[in-house]
Design a protein around this motif. Structure first.
Motif, PDB file in Angstrom:
ATOM      1  N   VAL A  42      43.873  35.863  35.287  1.00 45.43           N
ATOM      2  CA  VAL A  42      44.881  35.563  34.278  1.00 45.43           C
ATOM      3  C   VAL A  42      44.228  35.156  32.966  1.00 45.43           C
ATOM      4  O   VAL A  42      44.609  35.632  31.883  1.00 45.43           O
ATOM      5  CB  VAL A  42      45.812  34.425  34.771  1.00 45.43           C
ATOM      6  CG1 VAL A  42      46.769  33.987  33.660  1.00 45.43           C
ATOM      7  CG2 VAL A  42      46.611  34.875  35.980  1.00 45.43           C
ATOM      8  N   ILE A  43      43.218  34.303  33.033  1.00 47.36           N
ATOM      9  CA  ILE A  43      42.577  33.820  31.807  1.00 47.36           C
ATOM     10  C   ILE A  43      41.884  34.967  31.068  1.00 47.36           C
ATOM     11  O   ILE A  43      41.942  35.059  29.830  1.00 47.36           O
ATOM     12  CB  ILE A  43      41.583  32.690  32.139  1.00 47.36           C
ATOM     13  CG1 ILE A  43      42.372  31.452  32.592  1.00 47.36           C
ATOM     14  CG2 ILE A  43      40.717  32.353  30.929  1.00 47.36           C
ATOM     15  CD1 ILE A  43      41.518  30.267  32.927  1.00 47.36           C
ATOM     16  N   ASN A  44      41.255  35.886  31.805  1.00 46.84           N
ATOM     17  CA  ASN A  44      40.603  37.026  31.153  1.00 46.84           C
ATOM     18  C   ASN A  44      41.617  37.877  30.395  1.00 46.84           C
ATOM     19  O   ASN A  44      41.358  38.322  29.251  1.00 46.84           O
ATOM     20  CB  ASN A  44      39.880  37.895  32.195  1.00 46.84           C
ATOM     21  CG  ASN A  44      38.618  37.226  32.719  1.00 46.84           C
ATOM     22  OD1 ASN A  44      38.056  36.354  32.048  1.00 46.84           O
ATOM     23  ND2 ASN A  44      38.168  37.620  33.898  1.00 46.84           N
ATOM     24  N   THR A  57      52.380  34.443  44.249  1.00 45.18           N
ATOM     25  CA  THR A  57      51.309  35.233  44.865  1.00 45.18           C
ATOM     26  C   THR A  57      50.006  34.442  44.778  1.00 45.18           C
ATOM     27  O   THR A  57      49.904  33.468  44.035  1.00 45.18           O
ATOM     28  CB  THR A  57      51.129  36.585  44.143  1.00 45.18           C
ATOM     29  OG1 THR A  57      50.836  36.343  42.753  1.00 45.18           O
ATOM     30  CG2 THR A  57      52.384  37.437  44.258  1.00 45.18           C
ATOM     31  N   THR A  58      49.024  34.890  45.539  1.00 43.72           N
ATOM     32  CA  THR A  58      47.701  34.269  45.489  1.00 43.72           C
ATOM     33  C   THR A  58      46.779  35.162  44.654  1.00 43.72           C
ATOM     34  O   THR A  58      46.686  36.369  44.906  1.00 43.72           O
ATOM     35  CB  THR A  58      47.134  34.102  46.906  1.00 43.72           C
ATOM     36  OG1 THR A  58      48.034  33.293  47.675  1.00 43.72           O
ATOM     37  CG2 THR A  58      45.776  33.415  46.867  1.00 43.72           C
ATOM     38  N   PHE A  59      46.125  34.561  43.665  1.00 46.53           N
ATOM     39  CA  PHE A  59      45.302  35.358  42.750  1.00 46.53           C
ATOM     40  C   PHE A  59      44.183  34.487  42.160  1.00 46.53           C
ATOM     41  O   PHE A  59      44.292  33.263  42.098  1.00 46.53           O
ATOM     42  CB  PHE A  59      46.161  35.932  41.613  1.00 46.53           C
ATOM     43  CG  PHE A  59      46.928  34.884  40.856  1.00 46.53           C
ATOM     44  CD1 PHE A  59      46.382  34.268  39.729  1.00 46.53           C
ATOM     45  CD2 PHE A  59      48.201  34.495  41.267  1.00 46.53           C
ATOM     46  CE1 PHE A  59      47.090  33.300  39.029  1.00 46.53           C
ATOM     47  CE2 PHE A  59      48.896  33.514  40.579  1.00 46.53           C
ATOM     48  CZ  PHE A  59      48.352  32.918  39.461  1.00 46.53           C
ATOM     49  N   PRO A  60      43.099  35.143  41.704  1.00 37.53           N
ATOM     50  CA  PRO A  60      42.010  34.393  41.063  1.00 37.53           C
ATOM     51  C   PRO A  60      42.465  33.889  39.692  1.00 37.53           C
ATOM     52  O   PRO A  60      43.080  34.637  38.921  1.00 37.53           O
ATOM     53  CB  PRO A  60      40.884  35.426  40.921  1.00 37.53           C
ATOM     54  CG  PRO A  60      41.273  36.561  41.798  1.00 37.53           C
ATOM     55  CD  PRO A  60      42.769  36.557  41.865  1.00 37.53           C
ATOM     56  N   LEU A  61      42.161  32.666  39.382  1.00 41.35           N
ATOM     57  CA  LEU A  61      42.545  32.103  38.087  1.00 41.35           C
ATOM     58  C   LEU A  61      41.869  32.869  36.945  1.00 41.35           C
ATOM     59  O   LEU A  61      42.467  33.060  35.879  1.00 41.35           O
ATOM     60  CB  LEU A  61      42.169  30.621  38.027  1.00 41.35           C
ATOM     61  CG  LEU A  61      42.455  29.902  36.713  1.00 41.35           C
ATOM     62  CD1 LEU A  61      43.947  29.936  36.399  1.00 41.35           C
ATOM     63  CD2 LEU A  61      41.971  28.456  36.785  1.00 41.35           C
ATOM     64  N   SER A  62      40.651  33.307  37.185  1.00 41.20           N
ATOM     65  CA  SER A  62      39.897  34.008  36.124  1.00 41.20           C
ATOM     66  C   SER A  62      40.591  35.297  35.692  1.00 41.20           C
ATOM     67  O   SER A  62      40.485  35.715  34.536  1.00 41.20           O
ATOM     68  CB  SER A  62      38.483  34.329  36.613  1.00 41.20           C
ATOM     69  OG  SER A  62      38.530  35.120  37.801  1.00 41.20           O
ATOM     70  N   VAL A  70      52.683  31.218  29.751  1.00 44.19           N
ATOM     71  CA  VAL A  70      52.418  29.873  29.238  1.00 44.19           C
ATOM     72  C   VAL A  70      51.149  29.855  28.413  1.00 44.19           C
ATOM     73  O   VAL A  70      51.117  29.383  27.256  1.00 44.19           O
ATOM     74  CB  VAL A  70      52.328  28.865  30.405  1.00 44.19           C
ATOM     75  CG1 VAL A  70      51.793  27.520  29.914  1.00 44.19           C
ATOM     76  CG2 VAL A  70      53.694  28.674  31.056  1.00 44.19           C
ATOM     77  N   LEU A  71      50.043  30.365  28.991  1.00 42.97           N
ATOM     78  CA  LEU A  71      48.743  30.328  28.303  1.00 42.97           C
ATOM     79  C   LEU A  71      48.748  31.214  27.060  1.00 42.97           C
ATOM     80  O   LEU A  71      48.180  30.858  26.020  1.00 42.97           O
ATOM     81  CB  LEU A  71      47.634  30.747  29.260  1.00 42.97           C
ATOM     82  CG  LEU A  71      47.402  29.801  30.453  1.00 42.97           C
ATOM     83  CD1 LEU A  71      46.319  30.361  31.370  1.00 42.97           C
ATOM     84  CD2 LEU A  71      47.015  28.418  29.968  1.00 42.97           C
ATOM     85  N   THR A  72      49.399  32.364  27.162  1.00 46.46           N
ATOM     86  CA  THR A  72      49.466  33.277  26.015  1.00 46.46           C
ATOM     87  C   THR A  72      50.184  32.614  24.848  1.00 46.46           C
ATOM     88  O   THR A  72      49.722  32.680  23.694  1.00 46.46           O
ATOM     89  CB  THR A  72      50.199  34.574  26.406  1.00 46.46           C
ATOM     90  OG1 THR A  72      49.432  35.256  27.404  1.00 46.46           O
ATOM     91  CG2 THR A  72      50.386  35.482  25.200  1.00 46.46           C
TER      92      THR A  72
END
Length: 409
Positions: free
Chosen positions: A266-268, A259-264, A305-307
């Protein structure tokens, strides 16, 4: 011819002592003398050939050219063998053709030129040569056949050796895989018994204690134990989800949803959840200037991954430390760096860090399954990304993740 008649006795004495056939011709190629061997070879009676043309002893097909050969030979007189490099044939009285060997010797008597031919019947030699050739051909055929059979045998042996080596390699690989599976099973059972036992004991203890707090004013204590139970259940749920992820990755059942989504976004979410786990004095340094980054990827996998990496950084770092999350967006490639000030990974164990169920010796006292990094690496590689790290024991680690910012064709 009369010369030979006058000298008949001398010629006969000399010629009959020679085993070769002797034929003497004059310039007109008329036979003027023969010896007994020549008569026997060509099967004529004594003196029957005298006065006959030489061509009577030569196969018909050579008659036309033979006269020219003789004249040329007499003009350039000298002893020589006739027909060097060619097969010569004579003709018997009955017309039978046979192979001969001829030596020519020109001479003069009383001003007249003659040629003496020494003729040998080489029928037997030719038959022997043919037999030798046939034997050689047969020998060559047998050698060729044996060589081919030997070559075929060698090829069969090579193929057999190749197949045996392949079978041995498959057997060795299967044995190695079986050993690895047995090791993984042992690690898994040990891990399950350890990782499940601790939270289950905590749940049991909290459940028992809750039953003792029956008064209204003891609600705070009940809430504390309920929170403990909730956290332990979440931890067990995470372990089970990790095990299910491994199974899906191994069986190839993972389906990615792009999907297309803002990177911010996921990071938030990742940072918000991670803040709940921070130790005293710990903080997460938030990446700058990412609000305009919009990417196309699997949002849930990127969050996983980030988590995993940020929670590891928190878990293996002490109080009053900083976990630095950096993001670089360049050429449709996202690069994340998670930098901590934790215990680091011993150098001798760094090569195993992405192996399933592996845990470094300096991290054994902390809770963990040892499969998180293995899952992260597998997902990233499936998405066309990668993960690397640098680490020094007691100084911290830096994990670098690269992932395409758009779906790969």
């Amino acid at each position: 011819m009369k010369v030979f008649e006058k000298s008949n006795n001398i010629f006969r004495i000399l010629s009959e002592a020679v085993s070769e056939g002797i034929i003497v011709v004059n310039e007109e190629q008329i036979i003027v003398a023969t010896n007994g061997s020549a008569n026997d070879i060509f099967e004529y009676e004594e003196n029957e050939l005298i006065g006959k043309e030489l061509t009577i002893l030569i196969p018909q097909k050579y008659h036309a050219k033979h006269a020219g050969y003789v004249k040329k030979f007499i003009a350039n007189s000298g002893k020589r063998s006739m027909g060097i490099g060619r097969d010569l044939f004579g003709t018997r009285k009955n017309g039978a053709r046979f192979p001969v060997e001829v030596g020519l010797n020109p001479f003069e008597i009383y001003g007249n030129s003659y040629v003496m031919a020494l003729v040998s019947d080489i029928t037997l030699r030719k038959e022997q040569e043919i037999q030798i050739q046939e034997l050689n051909s047969e020998l060559e055929r047998k050698i060729k056949k044996r060589t081919q059979e030997l070559y075929d045998t060698i090829k069969e042996l090579e193929e057999e050796i190749k197949l045996r080596k392949e079978a041995e390699a498959v057997t060795q690989a299967s044995l190695k895989k079986e050993i690895q599976l047995n090791e993984l099973k042992t690690k898994f059972l040990s891990l399950v018994s350890h990782e499940f036992k601790t939270p289950l004991s905590g749940i049991l203890t909290s459940t028992t204690l809750i039953g003792k707090y029956t008064e209204t004013e003891q609600q705070e204590k009940r809430d504390k134990h309920l929170a403990t139970i909730k956290n332990k259940v979440k931890y067990l749920d995470k372990i089970l989800n990790d095990f299910l992820s491994v199974e899906r990755l191994e069986s190839g059942k993972v389906k990615y949803k792009f999907t297309t989504f803002p990177l911010s976004k996921v990071i938030n979410e990742v940072v918000y959840d991670a803040n709940m786990l921070l130790k005293d004095g710990q903080r997460i340094k938030y990446p700058q200037d990412i609000d305009d980054y919009v990417i196309e990827s699997d949002e849930k996998i990127l969050e996983l991954v980030l988590t995993n990496l940020i929670r590891n950084a928190i878990k293996y770092s002490g109080e009053n430390t900083t976990i630095d999350l950096q993001v670089v967006f360049e050429n449709d490639l996202l690069t994340f760096q998670i930098i901590d000030e934790g215990i680091g990974i011993p150098e001798k164990e760094q090569q195993f860090i992405f192996n399933r169920y592996f845990r470094a010796e300096n991290a054994l006292l902390d809770q963990g399954t040892g499969i998180g990094l293995n899952i992260v690496k597998s997902h990233l590689e499936n998405l066309g990304g990668s993960i690397t790290f640098t680490s020094k024991e007691n100084q911290g680690s830096t994990f670098t993740v690269q992932i395409p910012a758009a779906k790969q064709p």
